[in-house]
Design an enzyme around this catalytic site. Structure first.
Site, PDB file in Angstrom:
ATOM      1  N   ASP A  71       0.817  -1.211   0.000  1.00 45.82           N
ATOM      2  CA  ASP A  71       0.000   0.000   0.000  1.00 45.82           C
ATOM      3  C   ASP A  71       0.855   1.267   0.000  1.00 45.82           C
ATOM      4  O   ASP A  71       0.611   2.204   0.744  1.00 45.82           O
ATOM      5  CB  ASP A  71      -0.944  -0.002   1.215  1.00 45.82           C
ATOM      6  CG  ASP A  71      -2.055   1.038   1.086  1.00 45.82           C
ATOM      7  OD1 ASP A  71      -2.352   1.457  -0.047  1.00 45.82           O
ATOM      8  OD2 ASP A  71      -2.625   1.436   2.131  1.00 45.82           O
ATOM      9  N   GLU A 101       2.250  -2.590  -5.183  1.00 47.27           N
ATOM     10  CA  GLU A 101       2.034  -1.174  -4.840  1.00 47.27           C
ATOM     11  C   GLU A 101       3.309  -0.549  -4.281  1.00 47.27           C
ATOM     12  O   GLU A 101       3.275   0.236  -3.328  1.00 47.27           O
ATOM     13  CB  GLU A 101       0.839  -0.981  -3.905  1.00 47.27           C
ATOM     14  CG  GLU A 101      -0.490  -1.124  -4.622  1.00 47.27           C
ATOM     15  CD  GLU A 101      -1.683  -0.606  -3.830  1.00 47.27           C
ATOM     16  OE1 GLU A 101      -1.532   0.335  -3.011  1.00 47.27           O
ATOM     17  OE2 GLU A 101      -2.788  -1.148  -4.043  1.00 47.27           O
ATOM     18  N   ASP A 212      -1.007  -9.802  -5.335  1.00 43.27           N
ATOM     19  CA  ASP A 212      -2.355  -9.303  -5.032  1.00 43.27           C
ATOM     20  C   ASP A 212      -3.194  -9.506  -6.283  1.00 43.27           C
ATOM     21  O   ASP A 212      -3.113  -8.727  -7.229  1.00 43.27           O
ATOM     22  CB  ASP A 212      -2.294  -7.827  -4.637  1.00 43.27           C
ATOM     23  CG  ASP A 212      -3.676  -7.230  -4.372  1.00 43.27           C
ATOM     24  OD1 ASP A 212      -4.667  -7.980  -4.414  1.00 43.27           O
ATOM     25  OD2 ASP A 212      -3.763  -6.008  -4.138  1.00 43.27           O
TER      26      ASP A 212
END
Length: 313
Positions: A71, A101, A212
């Site tokens: 993130d 990310e 992910d």
């Protein structure tokens, strides 16, 4: 980005905090924070043992992997979260680390802190992207390439690395599939491409994918997995403590109405040729479950720490 926090209590594992002299673009004025990791009954990490000393150690008999959407796009409390990420990676000392990310400030910081231990290869340099870390003492990077998903509207791609592990070839893959429920068709196209790439790899190559995927179970059922590809979580008996890697009730980094999903997945396609090393799923655990001093978790996803036993076919 989502996950379920284990309900069980256990003895904390102290994460050794890196001694940070500078945070580069983050600044250097924040104190470090150790991030104790709680053991979880039924889903307990088994930390790697030292490979020093004569003969073959237990570390030689397994391969360890972390996959984690970190993130990096969330700018809130980045310095502390970046320090915590490096702490976890130093603690678990996984052979392979697959990150999604990733953003340039995190990347520069991690090169500074982990560059002596890991070889880095990235799926991009701008915006946000994927990145692999390969432990230098265990793996040799032969080649890497980035395969773009032609219909992605979110700059998504597949990062592929060819490596040597104990003299044998491994193919490592990571990706961040298309996000949001509305993009189901594109996400399934991306899954089909990855599964085709995994299943068609040469017989003397073991293939590992972690990332992910943003997949919903019905999407996987629609596409289907090749017979020679297994889902690590399913192979290990679907442990409930490791089911959800994104859970907005347990992980409060995002103010989202309670949702949970198994977005982050690990897939294995074992080599089929005689005389090569075989990887067999051994364990998996969720990491990143401890809230930091700043009140956030390291990421809005839990990471997955998994191990594979190494056998000769």
């Amino acid at each position: 980005m989502h996950t379920e926090t284990p309900k069980g209590e256990g003895e904390p594992l102290k994460v050794q905090q890196p001694d940070l002299n500078s945070l580069g673009p983050f600044g250097a004025d924040m104190d470090g924070e150790s991030s104790p990791e709680r053991k979880t009954p039924g889903c307990t990490p088994v930390l790697s043992e030292s490979s020093e000393g004569p003969g073959r150690s237990k570390e030689d008999e397994k391969l360890s992997l972390i996959t984690w959407n970190i993130d990096g796009l969330d700018g809130e409390e980045q310095p502390e979260r970046a320090r915590s990420l490096c702490s976890y990676l130093m603690l678990y000392s996984a052979d392979v680390v697959l990150l999604q990310e990733m953003v340039p400030p995190y990347m520069r910081f991690m090169h500074q802190r982990l560059g002596d231990t890991y070889t880095f290869t990235e799926g991009g340099q701008e915006g946000y992207f994927t990145m692999m870390l390969l432990k230098k003492s265990r793996l040799t990077l032969l080649d890497s390439q980035v395969l773009f998903f032609p219909n992605s509207h979110m700059m998504r791609n597949l990062l592929v690395a060819q490596v040597l592990f104990r003299g044998q070839k491994l193919c490592l893959m990571t990706s961040h599939f298309e996000s949001c429920k509305a993009n189901s068709e594109e996400r399934m196209r991306q899954l089909r491409l990855v599964m085709k790439k995994m299943s068609k790899a040469p017989d003397d190559v073991t293939v590992l994918f972690g990332g992910d995927t943003n997949l919903r179970d019905y999407e996987v059922a629609t596409v289907g997995l090749p017979s020679n590809v297994c889902d690590l979580w399913e192979k290990l008996g679907e442990p409930e403590k490791c089911r959800y890697t994104w859970d907005t009730q347990a992980n409060t980094n995002k103010e989202i109405q309670f949702k949970y999903s198994r977005f982050d997945r690990v897939y294995l396609r074992r080599a089929a040729q005689d005389g090569v090393l075989l990887l067999d799923p051994q364990s998996m655990a969720l990491i990143g479950l401890e809230k930091l001093r700043c009140g956030l978790f390291t990421s809005d996803h839990w990471g997955i720490y998994s191990t594979f036993s190494v056998m000769q076919k």
